[in-house]
Design a protein around this motif. Structure first.
Motif, short mmCIF file in Angstrom:
data_model
loop_
_atom_site.label_atom_id
_atom_site.label_comp_id
_atom_site.label_asym_id
_atom_site.label_seq_id
_atom_site.Cartn_x
_atom_site.Cartn_y
_atom_site.Cartn_z
N THR A 30 -46.92 -31.80 -12.76
CA THR A 30 -47.10 -31.55 -11.33
C THR A 30 -48.58 -31.56 -10.98
N TYR A 79 -42.49 -26.35 -10.63
CA TYR A 79 -43.90 -25.98 -10.76
C TYR A 79 -44.58 -26.57 -11.99
N HIS A 105 -51.19 -28.49 -11.17
CA HIS A 105 -50.74 -27.18 -10.67
C HIS A 105 -50.74 -26.13 -11.77
N ASN A 156 -51.57 -32.26 -7.37
CA ASN A 156 -51.83 -32.45 -5.95
C ASN A 156 -53.02 -33.37 -5.75
N SER A 171 -47.97 -20.75 -11.53
CA SER A 171 -48.79 -21.72 -12.27
C SER A 171 -48.95 -21.36 -13.74
#
Length: 357
Positions: free
Chosen positions: A296, A151, A284, A298, A127
């Motif tokens: 990126t 990532y 991320h 979530n 990260s």
């Protein structure tokens, strides 16, 4: 014609103007009565195209005269092999492990000698970008991955070393200005920012090339490509042609500085939604390492992420699922992805949050 909002990680979006130009002259390139994919790579017309492509790269990236520019087949994965085959000539080769592609490069290096991690971000699931490095005596080179597509991290500035530096810039070449003089060899697959898959751009310091191992098969030696102007065998003509068109497009946009400014504005639209979502979307990468190319994030559960991707696809957003190895979501906003596409995705993300909180 309705164009998709293309956020694919590669092959990725290309400028509409470039596609239209290629379409218009596909059957008759430069008045030859042939498509560019039909003509000899030894013809005068292709020679002019080849030379112009190198000249455009040199101009846009400010590549010094003591660097070679080569066009090589095989993608970035072959470069993992070639860099080690040519330059792992001492006891060690060092790799900075910032994710999957760095690890793949390191795995190829092991075929030619001992390798080690000069630094790694694996402790926090890649990260962040490491800023402390351990370089051993007897190190042939250090290998960096400039931008990490999976990532969503990138170097904001590049570290300096007392050993040669090899850098994989496949995901961010010409997305921002870099000082080529700080690298001994740069390689980049074209399929993200420069054109279609099929060709890798290699930029290498001539003095560094002179240090390469000689006892290698012909097609694994950079010397073969440098000595023959990348024409030892048939080059990937169409891919180079499309790179040429894309370089013209970058120049017409105002060059690398203008492209970088636009890329920052595009990424900000989406990162602002993530940051303003109250945790509904979780980025991320740490903020100081966020990639402008690969955003990126979530959602709360894999099921919600799957639904987000499915609803996004129905709304015309392509390629917003995360890499198969890590899941989650990802928007790859490469050079040719228009600002309007990022604005539309930001609006979709806000709407999806309102409907699912």
């Amino acid at each position: 014609m309705q164009r998709a909002y293309n956020f694919n990680a590669g092959p990725s979006a290309m400028p509409l103007e470039v596609l239209q130009e290629a379409q218009a002259e596909f059957l008759n390139y430069a008045g030859t009565g042939m498509s560019v994919i039909e003509m000899s790579h030894r013809s005068a017309e292709y020679a002019a195209l080849h030379a112009e492509t190198k000249a455009l790269l040199r101009e846009l990236m400010q590549i010094p005269d003591d660097y070679e520019i080569m066009f090589i087949q095989g993608g970035g994965s072959t470069q993992f092999l070639m860099t080690a085959a040519n330059f792992h000539t001492q006891k060690y080769a060092a790799y900075v492990n910032t994710g999957v592609w760095a690890k793949k490069a390191m795995a190829e290096g092991k075929f030619f000698g001992e390798v080690y991690e000069a630094a790694s971000s694996a402790d926090k699931n890649h990260s962040y970008i490491p800023d402390s490095f351990n370089i051993k005596d007897g190190t042939s080179y250090v290998h960096l991955t400039a931008n990490n597509t999976i990532y969503g991290t990138e170097y904001k500035s590049f570290p300096k070393f007392d050993v040669p530096v090899i850098c994989d810039m496949s995901s961010d070449i010409l997305s921002r200005k870099v000082d080529v003089k700080n690298f001994d060899l740069i390689y980049a697959g074209a399929q993200k920012n420069l054109g279609p898959a099929g060709v890798v751009i290699v930029i290498a310091k001539k003095a560094f090339l002179a240090t390469a191992r000689q006892e290698l098969p012909t097609m694994l030696k950079y010397a073969t490509f440098a000595a023959n102007d990348s024409l030892y065998n048939t080059p990937p003509v169409f891919a180079i042609y499309m790179v040429n068109k894309t370089l013209h497009w970058i120049k017409e946009q105002g060059g690398v500085d203008a492209i970088a400014q636009n890329n920052a504005a595009k990424a900000k639209l989406i990162y602002d939604v993530i940051d303003g979502s109250g945790g509904f979307y979780k980025g991320h990468a740490v903020k100081e390492a966020r990639s402008l190319m690969n955003i990126t994030f979530n959602l709360a559960t894999p099921e919600l992420e799957k639904d987000f991707v499915a609803q996004g696809k129905a709304a015309g957003f392509v390629g917003i699922g995360g890499h198969r190895l890590v899941g989650g979501c990802r928007a790859s906003a490469y050079n040719a992805v228009p600002l309007e596409a990022c604005a539309a995705l930001a609006d979709f993300m806000k709407k999806y949050q309102r409907e699912h909180e």
